[in-house]
Scaffold this motif. Structure first.
Motif: not given
Length: 332
Positions: A95-103
């Motif tokens: 899997r890849s990270s999209i670089g956006i944190q869901a906070a």
């Protein structure tokens, strides 16, 4: 024959003879640079240029299944181009990270993951070909000879088209999508999506899975009911959505990269107990990763998503037998 033409010309009244050179000049006049003769203009599929399509080759007898999510662009000169992302059980990727944190939208603030490569346009592939429309069917023949047919059905009072995969010669078994004239750069913000009545969106899916013992492959099919999550919270900054189910599981929807100039979203979800069992706050195991494209009609209204699941096993020793792969749509 020449004598006949001369005689026919001489038999014309003088008032008509002067028109003959003018007509001949018009017939011989070249087209302006870049002009296309009217007879060569192609009919767009139900008048729509841009189609989001999910295609899969799913067979219970195979562990080499695949899914493809693409943006098809039809032109009035009879050509079609496609940009797609492709995943297959033959290629074991993580899997890849999209670089956006869901906070601030669930109990666990996490950086959202997607299927390998979907966060990058550089990971996409392209196809080019020609198409013909016959009644409610469009047939696409790609350069190299591969072809696919789609059945077209108007919806949303003509502002949208729904598609269903038909005949093809490259092993696809399932596929559906939607088309409109909305630009690929158009997208609906997460705040508007969260405010929708998600109970009105129908979740349809065809997913290759195995039984709990991971021994018997089957196609999990569903249609007619809403998606499992219907109440979404907007995350801090407004870039993504978050929710939790009763089991409990964590759900996130976010753009595949920074939310400008594209319609690509991703759905990421996982069971919280699996993360706890690994002493993790955010799960790094076999989570569900589902690349999606927003469905937007001619008027700019949001109708849902077309997507694929590409949850390839990156954790256990079962290999492909622990994969979930297929196509789905959440549409209203």
């Amino acid at each position: 024959m020449r004598l006949l033409h001369v005689c026919s010309f001489r038999s014309l009244p003088p008032s008509l003879r002067i028109l003959v050179p003018l007509l001949a000049a018009l017939l011989l006049m070249p087209l302006a640079p870049g002009a296309v003769p009217a007879a060569s203009a192609a009919e767009l599929p139900l008048g729509k240029a841009n189609y989001a399509m999910a295609v899969g080759g799913l067979r219970t007898t195979s562990t080499q299944n695949w899914g493809r999510l693409g943006q098809y662009t039809f032109a009035t000169d009879g050509t079609v181009s496609e940009q797609h992302w492709h995943w297959t059980q033959r290629e074991r990727v993580t899997r890849s990270s999209i670089g956006i944190q869901a906070a601030g939208c669930t109990s666990r603030d996490c950086v959202v993951q997607t299927a390998n490569g979907y966060q990058s346009t550089g990971a996409s592939e392209t196809l080019h070909g020609e198409y013909t429309v016959t009644g409610d069917t469009v047939r696409i023949t790609w350069d190299g000879g591969l072809y696919e047919e789609w059945t077209l059905t108007p919806s949303a009072d003509g502002a949208l088209v729904t598609t269903e995969l038909g005949d093809n010669n490259f092993g696809a078994t399932h596929g559906y999508g939607n088309g409109s004239n909305a630009a690929w750069s158009a997208r609906v913000p997460m705040s508007e999506i969260a405010a929708l009545d998600h109970s009105a969106l129908v979740h349809r899916y065809d997913l290759w899975k195995t039984t709990t013992e991971q021994s018997e492959p089957y196609i999990d099919h569903g249609d007619g009911n809403p998606f499992w999550i219907q109440d979404w919270n907007v995350c801090d900054g407004g870039q993504c959505l978050g929710a939790e189910s009763a089991n409990p599981s964590q759900y996130y929807v976010a753009p595949a990269r920074e939310p400008t100039g594209h319609r690509r979203d991703t759905l990421w979800h996982w069971v919280r107990a699996l993360a706890d069992g690994r002493d993790e706050w955010c799960y790094t195991g076999n989570s569900h990763v589902k690349p999606m494209i927003q469905v937007i009609d001619d008027n700019g209204d949001f109708h849902g998503w077309v997507g694929v699941e590409a949850s390839l096993n990156q954790t256990t020793s079962e290999g492909a037998l622990a994969d979930d792969i297929g196509v789905f749509r959440i549409l209203g």
